[in-house]
Design an enzyme around this catalytic site. Sequence first.
Site, PDB file in Angstrom:
ATOM      1  N   TRP A  66      32.908  39.207  40.961  1.00  0.00           N
ATOM      2  CA  TRP A  66      34.334  39.275  40.640  1.00  0.00           C
ATOM      3  C   TRP A  66      34.835  37.842  40.647  1.00  0.00           C
ATOM      4  O   TRP A  66      34.059  36.909  40.875  1.00  0.00           O
ATOM      5  CB  TRP A  66      35.083  40.145  41.659  1.00  0.00           C
ATOM      6  N   ASP A  67      36.131  37.635  40.432  1.00  0.00           N
ATOM      7  CA  ASP A  67      36.599  36.240  40.383  1.00  0.00           C
ATOM      8  C   ASP A  67      36.794  35.635  41.773  1.00  0.00           C
ATOM      9  O   ASP A  67      37.292  34.525  41.900  1.00  0.00           O
ATOM     10  CB  ASP A  67      37.872  36.106  39.541  1.00  0.00           C
ATOM     11  N   TRP A  68      36.381  36.347  42.806  1.00  0.00           N
ATOM     12  CA  TRP A  68      36.387  35.800  44.164  1.00  0.00           C
ATOM     13  C   TRP A  68      35.037  35.995  44.852  1.00  0.00           C
ATOM     14  O   TRP A  68      34.921  35.752  46.048  1.00  0.00           O
ATOM     15  CB  TRP A  68      37.479  36.463  45.021  1.00  0.00           C
ATOM     16  N   ASN A 332      42.379  51.011  40.231  1.00  0.00           N
ATOM     17  CA  ASN A 332      42.984  49.684  40.218  1.00  0.00           C
ATOM     18  C   ASN A 332      43.113  49.178  38.787  1.00  0.00           C
ATOM     19  O   ASN A 332      42.103  48.939  38.113  1.00  0.00           O
ATOM     20  CB  ASN A 332      42.139  48.696  41.020  1.00  0.00           C
ATOM     21  N   GLU A 333      44.351  49.089  38.310  1.00  0.00           N
ATOM     22  CA  GLU A 333      44.727  48.389  37.072  1.00  0.00           C
ATOM     23  C   GLU A 333      44.214  49.027  35.779  1.00  0.00           C
ATOM     24  O   GLU A 333      44.319  48.422  34.708  1.00  0.00           O
ATOM     25  CB  GLU A 333      44.302  46.918  37.125  1.00  0.00           C
ATOM     26  N   GLU A 430      50.250  43.457  44.530  1.00  0.00           N
ATOM     27  CA  GLU A 430      49.308  42.344  44.365  1.00  0.00           C
ATOM     28  C   GLU A 430      50.063  41.120  43.878  1.00  0.00           C
ATOM     29  O   GLU A 430      50.857  41.207  42.935  1.00  0.00           O
ATOM     30  CB  GLU A 430      48.216  42.668  43.333  1.00  0.00           C
TER      31      GLU A 430
END
Length: 755
Positions: A66-68, A332-333, A430
């Site tokens: 993921w981006d983290w 989520n989203e 968020e």
Amino acid sequence: MRLHLLLLLALCGAGTTAAELSYSLRGNWSICNGNGSLELPGAVPGCVHSALFQQGLIQEQCSFSWDWGPSFPTQGIWKDVRIEAYNICHLNYFTFSPIYDKSAQEWNLEIESTFDVVSSKPVGGQVIVAIPKLQTQQTYSIELQPGKRIVELFVNISKNITVETWWPHGHGNQTGYNMTVLFELDGGLNIEKSAKVYFRTVELIEEPIKGSPGLSFYFKINGFPIFLKGSNWIPADSFQDRVTSELLRLLLQSVVDANMNTLRVWGGGIYEQDEFYELCDELGIMVWQDFMFACALYPTDQGFLDSVTAEVAYQIKRLKSHPSIIIWSGNNENEEALMMNWYHISFTDRPIYIKDYVTLYVKNIRELVLAGDKSRPFITSSPTNGAETVAEAWVSQNPNSNYFGDVHFYDYISDCWNWKVFPKARFASEYGYQSWPSFSTLEKVSSTEDWSFNSKFSLHRQHHEGGNKQMLYQAGLHFKLPQSTDPLRTFKDTIYLTQVMQAQCVKTETEFYRRSRSEIVDQQGHTMGALYWQLNDIWQAPSWASLEYGGKWKMLHYFAQNFFAPLLPVGFENENTFYIYGVSDLHSDYSMTLSVRVHTWSSLEPVCSRVTERFVMKGGEAVCLYEEPVSELLRRCGNCTRESCVVSFYLSADHELLSPTNYHFLSSPKEAVGLCKAQITAIISQQGDIFVFDLETSAVAPFVWLDVGSIPGRFSDNGFLMTEKTRTILFYPWEPTSKNELEQSFHVTSLTDIY
């Protein structure tokens, strides 16, 4: 009968799939771990998504990066496994829900147990339910016919008995009651289950608001409106076998220590282990629980829907007894991804994808939640428009509307000190900004050649496109960038500055949401939740987290302890007028005063101060307490200019501090006039298990950062503005340490040290 994992693999082979494993076993067996059992009766496939994940056979979505976080998809069973044999019956699962009957004004308990009865004859017996502290003991006769059987019990708690309710952290106690359920069955078979029972109600309130189109979106716990304060939870490690009880308690204790009351368990990770939810129950942490679907368009073929049905039904049964979980969210989203066309779907194909979306989240998941758990609300997605999404046939044209439901908001280009860029929404679930973790955290996984902001290591660990540049851009709007000629010093200073930037950005945004709870401005407002992204880290890397990998507090987490305080003064400017709002999460009204002080950057003595008349701060409200044109404030304070002065303020009563001391910068710190290098010293002493740091400074010092390297623990405050000559800070170690170790590891930094 108990067989070790080695025997399982010997029977089935190390590469065995879930379906192959179920077919390889004959007879009546269950493969079990601490989170329940995966039944494998006869030759019927046992390919159950979530139950298999609990055994370590299914991947979490974010394990593919993921981006983290990194791409570390694991393989293999990571929990203890056992095989149980039985010849009468087996208790497959046991769950319960406390239900409040408003009309009768009494509590009831619905208990549900499922048995696999393999006896050829009916199995009779009795069930004894006991809750001693509620003076409740009830006995029921049962007869279990062969096959799969469900036993439903209804326990009434006498209205003459006082039932203490469970409250979120900061709002009351987390009272629970020990319950035992004993099944005394034919053949001398006794099965006993013990559990902690908590009583609380939850309501999601969506109703019209005067002066604003749309609907409210807030939660009532036990009939009381609660502002949700907290963050978003991701998996605590890329390798779940490394997530220990100690780590979970450390992270969750840090949640309540920072005055949070809510975590959103994000839908791209995992359904957390039982201990996570038990700790949330114990600590008073409300949980917004996503089902594990995130940022993707999923299939709706029958095989996949069958897997989802098993997954969702299993998790509802496993988790619904926890009072901490206050809402189920379908994904989520994914509503936003579909309606904002993240995946470039052609206009002609969109109806197909909308149909699939409704099939999966509404006709499948929602129906399972409504059938399996009537004790808490369900929404299809996050962000979503809630009741408006329902009215728009389950997909809204703008799922991120400020007038309905919750929003996700990210903006790395606009100035984060300008509160006008933030959405005055009903609920912010968020939002956030990145920073780098501390050098002591990075040092464990890096070497000398990695210690620069543009090294291969730094670029590799940054998984958010453009993230490193965005941090420096945002920092550069208000701060001078590090100027040392020493590369290592520059790297450490840059880490420090990214944490300053992140903390200040999230502080500004969160305070905006908190002060918007009671007002409608330009038809927007009544914000009742602020959950920043994100709480924790999955590895040592730059991210949005406020807790580093392993639990060390970033500057943001110390700031959260203040901006989530139950009583808080919030300062901001609008049209060159300075305002201070008072924000209260308390249940009662309190009498207090507001003190406002102005310092020049060049002096530890305030140039002016003002104390308001005594006033009553109403519980559960945010109101304006102070208003003054900036030009008048500067004139009143003598020689002040925007660049030379800073404002601080706090709430108190009878000389007792009731709130953190907050502050407001009248200009960017990079434009500050008179700001000197502060010489800050510390004398360390020990008082029992706590260490005392007596600080002394030679000058006003912004963003004072105390660091003891890799010694586990936290300070009572950090990253603060030091406007007085002395200040005492406490250090709470998480492991045994000594005064000598702390003195050797201690380092202090303030803003001017990086210039």
